[in-house]
Structures are given as C-alpha cells and as structure tokens.
Scaffold this motif. Structure first.
Motif, short mmCIF file in Angstrom:
data_model
loop_
_atom_site.label_atom_id
_atom_site.label_comp_id
_atom_site.label_asym_id
_atom_site.label_seq_id
_atom_site.Cartn_x
_atom_site.Cartn_y
_atom_site.Cartn_z
N ASP A 202 1.47 -58.86 -13.42
CA ASP A 202 1.15 -58.28 -14.85
C ASP A 202 0.09 -57.28 -14.57
OD1 ASP A 202 2.51 -59.97 -16.28
OD2 ASP A 202 1.19 -61.46 -16.63
N ALA A 203 -0.88 -57.26 -13.53
CA ALA A 203 -1.79 -56.39 -13.15
C ALA A 203 -1.12 -54.94 -13.10
CB ALA A 203 -2.70 -56.70 -11.80
N PHE A 204 -0.28 -54.85 -12.07
CA PHE A 204 0.58 -53.80 -11.75
C PHE A 204 1.16 -53.29 -13.09
CE2 PHE A 204 0.24 -55.34 -7.25
CZ PHE A 204 0.14 -54.21 -6.63
N ARG A 205 1.62 -54.04 -13.89
CA ARG A 205 2.53 -53.56 -15.09
C ARG A 205 1.56 -52.74 -16.05
NH1 ARG A 205 5.02 -58.94 -15.25
NH2 ARG A 205 7.12 -58.56 -14.22
N TRP A 206 0.18 -53.56 -16.30
CA TRP A 206 -0.56 -52.99 -17.10
C TRP A 206 -1.36 -51.42 -16.34
CZ3 TRP A 206 -3.30 -58.40 -17.21
CH2 TRP A 206 -2.37 -59.37 -18.03
N ALA A 207 -1.56 -51.64 -15.12
CA ALA A 207 -2.03 -50.17 -14.60
C ALA A 207 -0.79 -49.26 -14.70
CB ALA A 207 -2.05 -50.73 -12.87
N HIS A 208 0.36 -49.53 -14.76
CA HIS A 208 1.26 -48.36 -14.54
C HIS A 208 1.40 -48.19 -16.26
CE1 HIS A 208 4.84 -46.42 -13.64
NE2 HIS A 208 5.65 -46.85 -14.61
N GLU A 209 1.34 -48.91 -17.35
CA GLU A 209 1.20 -48.35 -18.48
C GLU A 209 0.16 -47.56 -18.88
OE1 GLU A 209 2.86 -52.91 -20.26
OE2 GLU A 209 0.79 -52.07 -21.13
N ALA A 210 -1.08 -47.87 -18.27
CA ALA A 210 -2.13 -46.96 -18.39
C ALA A 210 -2.18 -45.79 -17.86
CB ALA A 210 -3.51 -47.84 -17.89
N ASP A 211 -1.31 -45.69 -16.47
CA ASP A 211 -1.28 -44.22 -16.21
C ASP A 211 0.26 -44.24 -15.14
OD1 ASP A 211 -1.04 -41.94 -14.65
OD2 ASP A 211 -3.19 -42.09 -13.74
N PRO A 212 1.09 -43.73 -15.85
CA PRO A 212 2.59 -43.83 -15.12
C PRO A 212 2.38 -42.96 -13.87
CG PRO A 212 2.63 -43.40 -17.55
CD PRO A 212 1.31 -43.44 -17.10
N ASP A 213 1.69 -42.06 -14.05
CA ASP A 213 1.80 -40.98 -12.65
C ASP A 213 1.06 -41.67 -11.54
OD1 ASP A 213 3.16 -39.31 -14.07
OD2 ASP A 213 1.61 -38.14 -14.92
N ALA A 214 0.19 -42.74 -11.59
CA ALA A 214 -0.72 -43.18 -10.40
C ALA A 214 -0.02 -43.93 -9.74
CB ALA A 214 -1.90 -43.83 -11.15
N LEU A 215 0.05 -43.92 -8.07
CA LEU A 215 0.66 -44.78 -7.12
C LEU A 215 -0.24 -46.22 -7.07
CD1 LEU A 215 1.60 -42.55 -4.46
CD2 LEU A 215 3.10 -43.37 -6.43
N LEU A 216 0.46 -47.06 -7.12
CA LEU A 216 -0.11 -48.61 -7.41
C LEU A 216 0.04 -49.36 -6.14
CD1 LEU A 216 0.84 -49.21 -11.22
CD2 LEU A 216 -1.13 -47.99 -10.37
N PHE A 217 -1.00 -49.60 -5.59
CA PHE A 217 -1.01 -50.41 -4.03
C PHE A 217 -1.47 -51.70 -4.13
CE2 PHE A 217 -0.78 -47.09 -0.64
CZ PHE A 217 -0.45 -45.96 -1.41
N PHE A 218 -0.83 -52.64 -3.10
CA PHE A 218 -1.62 -53.47 -2.31
C PHE A 218 -2.50 -53.15 -1.18
CE2 PHE A 218 2.16 -56.11 -4.32
CZ PHE A 218 1.27 -57.05 -4.67
N ASN A 219 -3.58 -53.94 -1.18
CA ASN A 219 -4.60 -53.27 -0.27
C ASN A 219 -5.35 -54.57 0.64
OD1 ASN A 219 -6.10 -51.01 0.81
ND2 ASN A 219 -8.00 -52.04 -0.07
N ASP A 220 -5.30 -54.28 1.88
CA ASP A 220 -5.93 -55.70 2.47
C ASP A 220 -6.15 -55.25 4.09
OD1 ASP A 220 -6.67 -58.43 3.01
OD2 ASP A 220 -5.10 -59.22 1.86
N TYR A 221 -7.16 -56.25 4.59
CA TYR A 221 -7.34 -56.12 6.01
C TYR A 221 -6.55 -57.06 6.80
CZ TYR A 221 -9.97 -60.24 5.06
OH TYR A 221 -10.52 -61.68 4.54
N ASN A 222 -6.48 -56.86 8.22
CA ASN A 222 -5.76 -57.62 9.18
C ASN A 222 -4.18 -57.53 8.70
OD1 ASN A 222 -8.03 -58.42 10.50
ND2 ASN A 222 -8.33 -60.41 9.78
N VAL A 223 -3.62 -56.56 8.19
CA VAL A 223 -2.46 -56.47 8.03
C VAL A 223 -2.01 -55.00 8.70
CG1 VAL A 223 -2.33 -57.51 5.80
CG2 VAL A 223 -2.85 -55.24 5.79
N GLU A 224 -2.53 -54.83 9.52
CA GLU A 224 -2.19 -53.53 10.36
C GLU A 224 -0.74 -53.69 11.06
OE1 GLU A 224 -5.29 -54.55 10.28
OE2 GLU A 224 -5.93 -53.00 8.75
N GLY A 225 -0.85 -54.79 11.61
CA GLY A 225 0.52 -55.22 12.49
C GLY A 225 1.44 -56.14 11.74
N VAL A 226 2.37 -56.59 12.47
CA VAL A 226 3.32 -57.43 11.77
C VAL A 226 2.66 -58.97 12.12
CG1 VAL A 226 5.58 -58.55 11.92
CG2 VAL A 226 5.20 -56.00 12.03
N ASN A 227 2.28 -59.66 11.07
CA ASN A 227 1.81 -61.04 11.24
C ASN A 227 2.11 -61.88 10.19
OD1 ASN A 227 -0.13 -60.35 9.39
ND2 ASN A 227 -1.45 -59.48 11.02
N ALA A 228 1.39 -63.10 10.07
CA ALA A 228 1.63 -63.98 8.83
C ALA A 228 1.40 -63.21 7.71
CB ALA A 228 1.24 -65.17 9.14
#
Ligand code: G3I
Length: 381
Positions: A202-228
């Motif tokens: 829902d968060a992604f959907r609402w953000a997309h409604e508010a700005d259809p041109d913005a690129l919407l990301f997941f963002n996190d630490y310790n996800v640089e490599g392939v891991n759990a």
C-alpha cells in the motif's frame, strides 16, 4: 557490463599529498567557469551516474556542538553544490522531522534542500516514508485503531510525496523492513506490526499515486552482497511485482567497515534485482574504521577505505540501471558513525577541514575513467 572500467593504479589510492594540494581549491568557487569546478566528483562523473551526498542536519547533529550544517556552514553548503549532482535528506524528511504533530507538517528544512537542489540542477532522493525508526512519539505512543493508522500513513505519504512531485526523483519508500536474518520487522516496525505486511504494498501504491514519475525504492543496510537479508528482498520484490505493485528500485545503503571483508558479490547481487527490471542504487555509502582512543587513521587504513569506496562504485557502474551513488555525508565532522559506534570513525571521503582523502581520489578517478574524462587536464590539473 555497461561501462569499461580501467583498474586504477594503487598509487592513486595513497596519494595523500595530492589530496592535500587538490583540496586547496577555495570553498567560495561556487559554479565557477574555471578549472576548480572540473576538479570535482560531479564533473568527473559527467552523465555516467548521479553522484550524491546526504545533506547533514537533524538526527545526531542536534546534540553536537556545531550549528546546523546545511544552514550554518557556508563552506560545507558550497561544497554540496559543487561536488554533487544528487542530494539526500539525512534526517530532514523523516517522520519525526517532517510530521512532528498529528496535524502539523514541517516542510521548512525539506523545502530548503529542494530549493538548493533546484538552484544547482541537482536531483533529490527522498528518505524515507515507512521505517521503524525516528517516528514521532505522537505516533508510536498514540492510541490509534488500525483504520486510523492506515489513514495516517496514507495521508503522510500522499502529502509528502505529492509536495515534492517533480522535485524528488527517487523515494526510499520502505526502509529497513527486514532484520539481518531476513525476517520482516513484525515487532519494531509499527506499520507492519499493527497493519500486517500488506501495508508495504500500500505504501508503494500511495506513493505512486502521489507522484507517478518518481522511482520508488526499498532501501537497507547489510544487503550489499547475496545473503539472507537480500534474498528476503529478492523474494518480496518478486511477489510485489507479480501483484502489480509499483516497486521500481532496490538500494543497498553501503555502510561498510574495513573491520569486515568487502562484499565481493555486490555487482552480482545488484544485477539480480536489475534482471527483475528494477533500478538499483547505492544510497548511504561510508566506510568506517577502528580508531581506539582517538587514534589517527593509518596509511594502511586509508588505503583499504579507498579500496572499499572504489569497489562499491565499480560494483554500481558494472550494473545497468545502477544510476546513483550517494555518500552518507561528509566531512568526518558530520558523520553519524562516532556517535553510533564509539571508537570508530573517519568514515567519509573528506577530512574535517574538507581536504580530500585517498577515498575521494579513488571515487573521482573511477568516475573519470567511466565517463571518459580521465586524464583531462582540468581534472586535478
Ligand atoms: O530520539 C532521540 C532523542 O530522544 C534524544 O533526545 C536525542 C539526543 O541526542 O537523540 C535522539 O535520537 C537521535 C536520532 O537521530 C533522532 O534525532 C539519535 O541519537 C541519533 O543517533 C540519530 O541519528 C541519525 C540516525 O539515522 C538515526 O537512525 C543520524 O543522524 C542519521 O545519519 C542516520 O541515518 C541512517 C539512515 O537514515 C538509514 N540508514 C542508516 C543510517 C545510519 O544510521
């Protein structure tokens, strides 16, 4: 591989003397026509990717004995305008800053960043909309029904994203939703705990409604490599895309320490997200080191730090669609690291007096190599 990358001579990584002289450019040369503007990360990068920095302010800075960096440090501000083509709000767009009371939004600091970026022709990355941290107490300690919480999040996302539509190109919609074992934060993330995992879509959907041109990301630490943890994102993103949820990007923050090995499978990890059709990015890059009892970094530490910065940048450059690389602030004075990890620090590419470390030169040389500007006399000429 999108761009041919030359391997840098290791001498470039330990050119501390060069760093000192290169940093002699006066801080007042904002957008000058001459050589100084070209002796920057922004010029070295050309159109190859957006090179960004966090805009220091709020958060840990509030308890430090210096003025607000962005509004109170003219040399720093000038450097932000000169060196970078993208800016991220370090704390100024987080919930506790931008939505301090139920019916109050405070847009002063974010508006100032947006105006500065516009004046300097820079992109802006928005950070962040759904996170377990830095939420205001009226929210975390409030007595809200699930329906009310849902309405609060929707209003927040639509108000904030809508305000900066056309100004913010990329949003970290969901920040750090998994723990290091790859489990969704079902306890410490208020939204997931109270509303269930479906709130992420829902968060992604609402953000997309508010700005259809913005690129919407997941963002996190310790996800640089392939891991759990990155595997968990990979699975979640596939599910969301299959459901038609507007997820456009996956970002690795890039908070590394030379205490640990380098995640050598960074490009491979980003590539698997790119293969799903996502943009990728490195959004909060810094590389800290152990400095017990206020020790000064050794040449060996600085060389290893430069190597980590360079390899993170090369990992991004090697992947189609990894179009932005952002350092989590500079200089060391403004870094969050010593505040959070006592005995560690020196994590940014600039010394406290704004002079350049080997890591700065490694980034600049790698960018120049990728953009074809290596060897140009204007670059550290
Ligand atoms: O909330 C407390 C407040 O109760 C207390 O009075 C005050 C005293 O200093 O501290 C407040 O917490 C601070 C918080 O910002 C909110 O203002 C923390 O001490 C402080 O460490 C925190 O710093 C920010 C941190 O995020 C919080 O998670 C840093 O400035 C900021 O650079 C950092 O940035 C995060 C990214 O957003 C997400 N990825 C990780 C990155 C580094 O932690």
């Amino acid at each position: 591989m999108r761009r041919a990358l030359a391997v840098l001579a290791s001498a470039a990584l330990i050119a501390t003397a060069g760093a000192a002289s290169a940093a002699a450019a006066p801080p007042s040369d904002h957008r000058p026509p001459g050589l100084a503007k070209k002796d920057t990360l922004a010029w070295a990068a050309g159109d190859v990717l957006k090179i960004g920095s966090a805009v220091a302010g709020g958060g840990h800075h509030l308890s430090q004995d210096y003025p607000d960096p962005f509004t109170g440090d003219a040399a720093y501000r000038d450097l932000l305008g000169r060196e970078f083509t993208s800016l991220s709000a370090e704390n100024q767009m987080k919930w506790d800053a931008i939505h301090p009371a139920p019916d109050t939004y405070d847009f002063a600091a974010p508006d100032a960043i947006a105006a500065f970026a516009r004046a300097n022709g820079q992109d802006v990355r928005g950070h962040t909309l759904l996170w377990h941290n830095q939420n205001p107490s009226w929210l975390t300690e409030g007595d809200h029904t699930p329906d009310e919480l849902r309405a609060i999040l929707r209003d927040h996302i639509q108000t904030v994203v809508g305000r900066y539509a056309g100004t913010i190109q990329q949003w970290d919609v969901a920040n750090e939703v998994f723990d290091d074992s790859g489990n969704l934060r079902t306890q410490d993330n208020i939204w997931i705990r109270e509303l269930g995992p479906g709130i992420i879509a829902d968060a992604f959907r609402w953000a997309h409604e508010a700005d259809p041109d913005a690129l919407l990301f997941f963002n996190d630490y310790n996800v640089e490599g392939v891991n759990a943890k990155s595997d968990a994102y990979y699975a979640l993103v596939q599910d969301l895309l299959a459901d038609g949820v507007p997820v456009h990007g996956f970002a690795a923050q890039g908070h590394l320490s030379i205490r640990y090995g380098f995640p050598g499978d960074l490009a491979q990890n980003l590539q698997r997200f790119a293969d799903l059709g996502l943009a990728t990015a490195l959004t909060e890059v810094d590389v800290r080191m152990d400095l017990p009892d206020g020790a000064t970094p050794t040449e060996a530490q600085l060389t290893q730090q430069a190597d980590y910065y360079q390899r993170m940048l090369e990992g991004c450059l090697a992947v189609d669609g990894c179009d932005s690389f952002t350092v989590w602030g500079l200089p060391d004075t403004y870094s969050w690291v010593p505040h959070t990890f006592p005995g560690e620090g020196a994590a940014t590419v600039l010394w406290e007096d704004l002079t350049r470390k080997p890591a700065y030169l490694a980034l600049q040389d790698t960018l120049a190599e990728a953009s074809g500007r290596a060897g140009h006399p204007a670059l550290r000429g």
